[in-house]
Design an enzyme around this catalytic site. Structure first.
Site, mmCIF file in Angstrom:
data_model
loop_
_atom_site.group_PDB
_atom_site.id
_atom_site.type_symbol
_atom_site.label_atom_id
_atom_site.label_comp_id
_atom_site.label_asym_id
_atom_site.label_seq_id
_atom_site.Cartn_x
_atom_site.Cartn_y
_atom_site.Cartn_z
ATOM 1 N N THR A 50 -4.440 -15.354 3.958
ATOM 2 C CA THR A 50 -5.740 -15.001 3.296
ATOM 3 C C THR A 50 -5.662 -14.079 2.476
ATOM 4 O O THR A 50 -5.169 -12.915 2.543
ATOM 5 C CB THR A 50 -6.698 -14.266 4.940
ATOM 6 O OG1 THR A 50 -6.569 -15.109 5.641
ATOM 7 C CG2 THR A 50 -7.880 -13.880 4.025
ATOM 8 N N THR B 83 -3.025 -7.080 6.282
ATOM 9 C CA THR B 83 -1.830 -7.610 7.321
ATOM 10 C C THR B 83 -0.499 -7.034 6.915
ATOM 11 O O THR B 83 -0.241 -5.909 7.266
ATOM 12 C CB THR B 83 -1.916 -8.966 7.512
ATOM 13 O OG1 THR B 83 -1.973 -9.575 6.037
ATOM 14 C CG2 THR B 83 -3.451 -9.411 8.050
ATOM 15 N N GLU C 281 4.248 -11.753 -1.833
ATOM 16 C CA GLU C 281 5.488 -11.274 -0.971
ATOM 17 C C GLU C 281 6.752 -11.502 -1.934
ATOM 18 O O GLU C 281 7.203 -12.231 -2.690
ATOM 19 C CB GLU C 281 5.335 -12.516 -0.019
ATOM 20 C CG GLU C 281 4.337 -12.526 0.848
ATOM 21 C CD GLU C 281 4.090 -13.789 1.611
ATOM 22 O OE1 GLU C 281 3.241 -13.857 2.397
ATOM 23 O OE2 GLU C 281 4.829 -14.693 1.502
ATOM 24 N N LYS D 89 -7.446 -7.736 0.160
ATOM 25 C CA LYS D 89 -6.058 -7.674 0.922
ATOM 26 C C LYS D 89 -5.626 -8.862 0.393
ATOM 27 O O LYS D 89 -6.473 -9.962 0.082
ATOM 28 C CB LYS D 89 -6.457 -7.500 2.047
ATOM 29 C CG LYS D 89 -6.981 -8.882 3.020
ATOM 30 C CD LYS D 89 -6.172 -9.487 3.961
ATOM 31 C CE LYS D 89 -4.929 -9.421 3.895
ATOM 32 N NZ LYS D 89 -4.115 -10.658 4.689
ATOM 33 N N ASN E 36 9.257 -15.465 4.405
ATOM 34 C CA ASN E 36 8.739 -16.810 4.857
ATOM 35 C C ASN E 36 9.452 -17.650 5.670
ATOM 36 O O ASN E 36 8.904 -18.577 6.263
ATOM 37 C CB ASN E 36 8.203 -17.467 3.714
ATOM 38 C CG ASN E 36 6.723 -16.876 3.094
ATOM 39 O OD1 ASN E 36 5.519 -16.822 3.829
ATOM 40 N ND2 ASN E 36 6.856 -16.391 1.954
#
Lengths: 413, 413
Positions: free
Chosen positions: A191, A154, A277, A180, A408
């Site tokens: 996920t 993603t 992230e 992933k 986020n």
């Protein structure tokens, strides 16, 4: 390190597997979004899924399938919609996906496993999926692993893939995997997914046990932000196409296979943490001297997951106090006077007391490991000893940067 | 709400207490750094301390003192050096501090409790403390609470103080408290500290039980960054100077006293969360319908502590998916189909499925609660129901902003 060598081919490196990844149109971005992995023969199937009590339809579906039957032929994965928190319609959509694919492949729907990643609360766009299934089947290829790896991501910055080969009974055995994940990303892009293929012949219960242990030592030992997804799934197939003797109980060959399975899972898990992230570096925490492996891993995970430790690493601050603090609150008793902390080669803390060390050099060590972590092999290593026990454990994480918050906190109406 | 009224005076509101806060010179900043609270008579003393296995000398000291004797006269608190991870010398320093103060006050060292906050791994600057003790004793006053509250803070933006009064047996009874804390701050500025004074007469075991329950419903239900300090201490004194009948067992009067104690602790706990590092708003999570209070609080704490929920609130994103995700991974089983989520007055999720709602208005609700949280009373309220059980629980936290990372990643050699 292990008794194996790295090969190319990802999930199609093992014998008797094909894979595909296509753009079906599920993602608004127009990037690849539908992946399929097919074993030519029935494969023993094992799975480890999210422990969350809020979970996707595909997770319930896979759990039920694997409980009823320990084998499978295919894994279908869509990216774009998570099909989590979608109620009874989500369950119907999952069942229809499996039926459609089974029909297209000419196999039983019971041989199909499902995974989804994307926005929580959104159903799979079934109109698009119906059109995509024949296309992804048509695209199946023995060199399709990279395409599949690209269609399950993603907001990942890179695809994650690995394949290893060893020898069992004079014949080659291979395990490959794709994965992933880089945290749970706005808007609810969630996920951790990993799919592993193996061509050894293994008894179903043994294969599940191996996978559960390997998951504990890999995916369950990484932390990006401490949030567990609704869709986390690790599925491993073993189809016996290596024509090696069946492994039915623990022993030298089973141990070798499990070690290689663990190595595949650890490679993929570390790749996820490295792609965390906003991460600028991969952080590896090694804990020794604990009572047992579980206790050691618990301390390692608490350190790797501490916002304060993560912020300090982002700030290139060799802050042993935060490491000691996180170790202390891990819920594992130890004698403070036995605590030892190393950062790379720098010994920071010993016998419960701080030591003098070259702060500028230790900070430079942290700085060196930073900058573009997902492209590099550099790692920040934190070594902690808590006593004289034989328990050792590892965990992996990443630093906490402005970009984590930025990614986020982005919100557009 | 409760059967009491708010009064002024903080820890000196209750009868028979004096307090002081001075600049001894322990903090490099030159700000107040030494606080003393004194009860004129022997007070029943209860304490709740960090669960970390890496802890400060003062924590071990207080635990031992309170185990041996359930009463105390004074609490001495220094800010600047945490005296944690300082080995046997740290223990000696703590004992010397108590001895010096006892001599100055003309009481037994056993009547003295200690707390420290500041840099982990640094001993208290004893030369400075020795000079400071006579000064802080000389400064004791019946209006000294604000000075004490100002001398225990480190990087807090505001002091935290409260006092409440109720009636027991026709006579006024008061509980007051001061607290500090806004996360664990670079370089290792740590610690949640709270000191509570009460002039009721309570049996020691009962007072400790009340404090333990009140701590669970307040300080143990807040989260700024999930990191437990090495120095966390909550100490409560009850000196009987209200001349009200002694409370020796649970009953209507004990319940009223405990409710007021809980209210004092909750006020201080919320003030800490509101002053969380980088916070722009206080977040209150209310969970209902769980099996029991512990289960409900566990879910509330997991939601309040989720980095993804916190980031979404900072981004003014009414992101029910992250709230559902955090609820699901709290380790408390519930039926997904019973899940209901409200943000303020906006119903976002019901019967396991998302509802249509006015996103712009919900985002505006989040925006309104932001901006300068520590100065305001505004709160982001998240209400979650997980079933039909009678368990309810609350937790408090704050959003995760760029400033949290900035504050914690700052590093200067």
């Amino acid at each position: 390190m292990g008794d194996w060598r790295e090969i190319t081919g990802g999930v199609t490196a093992a014998r008797g597997y094909r894979a595909a990844g296509i753009t079906a149109g599920l993602k608004p971005s127009g990037l690849p979004d539908l992946a399929l992995i097919l074993s030519d023969a029935d494969a023993i199937a094992a799975g480890v899924f999210t422990t969350s009590h809020v979970k996707a339809a595909c997770v319930d579906y896979c759990r039920q399938r694997l409980q009823a039957k320990h084998s499978a032929r295919a894994i279908l994965c869509n990216a774009g919609q998570a099909n989590a928190a979608t109620g009874s319609q989500g369950v119907k959509d999952a069942l229809e996906s499996a039926d459609l694919l089974a029909k297209e492949l000419g196999i039983s729907p019971e041989a199909i496993l499902l995974a989804s990643t994307g926005v929580i609360g959104q159903r799979i766009k079934m109109d698009i999926l119906r059109g995509g299934i024949p296309k992804v089947v048509a695209a199946l290829s023995e060199t399709g692993s990279d395409a599949a790896a690209g269609a399950i991501i993603t907001t990942d910055l890179v695809t994650k893939s690995i394949a290893l080969e060893t020898t069992i009974g004079d014949r080659p055995v291979r395990i490959g995997g794709i994965a992933k994940g880089s945290g749970m990303i706005h808007p609810n892009m969630a996920t951790m997914l990993a799919f592993v293929t193996c061509d050894a012949a293994v008894a179903p219960t043994l294969w599940q046990q191996m996978l559960t242990r390997a998951a504990d030592r890999s995916f369950n030992s990484i932390t990006v932000d401490g949030d567990t997804s609704t869709n986390d799934s690790l599925i491993a197939l073993a189809n016996g196409q290596s024509r090696t003797p069946a492994i039915t109980e623990m022993g030298a060959e089973a141990e070798r296979l499990e070690a290689m399975l663990t190595a595949v899972c650890q490679h993929l898990a570390k790749a996820i943490a490295r792609d965390g992230e906003g991460a600028t570096c991969l952080v590896e925490v090694q804990v020794t001297g604990a009572q047992d492996e579980t206790a050691a891993r618990q301390i390692a995970k608490t350190i790797a997951g501490s916002s304060l430790v993560k912020s300090a690493i982002f700030g290139r601050d060799p802050n042993w106090g935060r490491i000691a603090g996180a170790a202390g609150r891990a819920g594992v008793p130890f004698e403070q006077d036995n605590l030892q902390i190393k950062l790379g080669d720098f010994l920071l803390f010993e016998n419960g007391q701080p030591l003098p060390f070259d702060k500028a050099a230790a900070s430079a060590y942290l700085k060196k490991a930073a900058s573009g972590a997902y492209l590099k092999e550099d790692t920040v290593l934190i070594s902690v000893s808590v006593g004289n026990g034989h328990g050792t454990g590892q965990a992996w994480g990443c630093d906490l940067s402005y970009d984590y918050v930025k990614i986020n906190a982005e919100y557009t109406t």
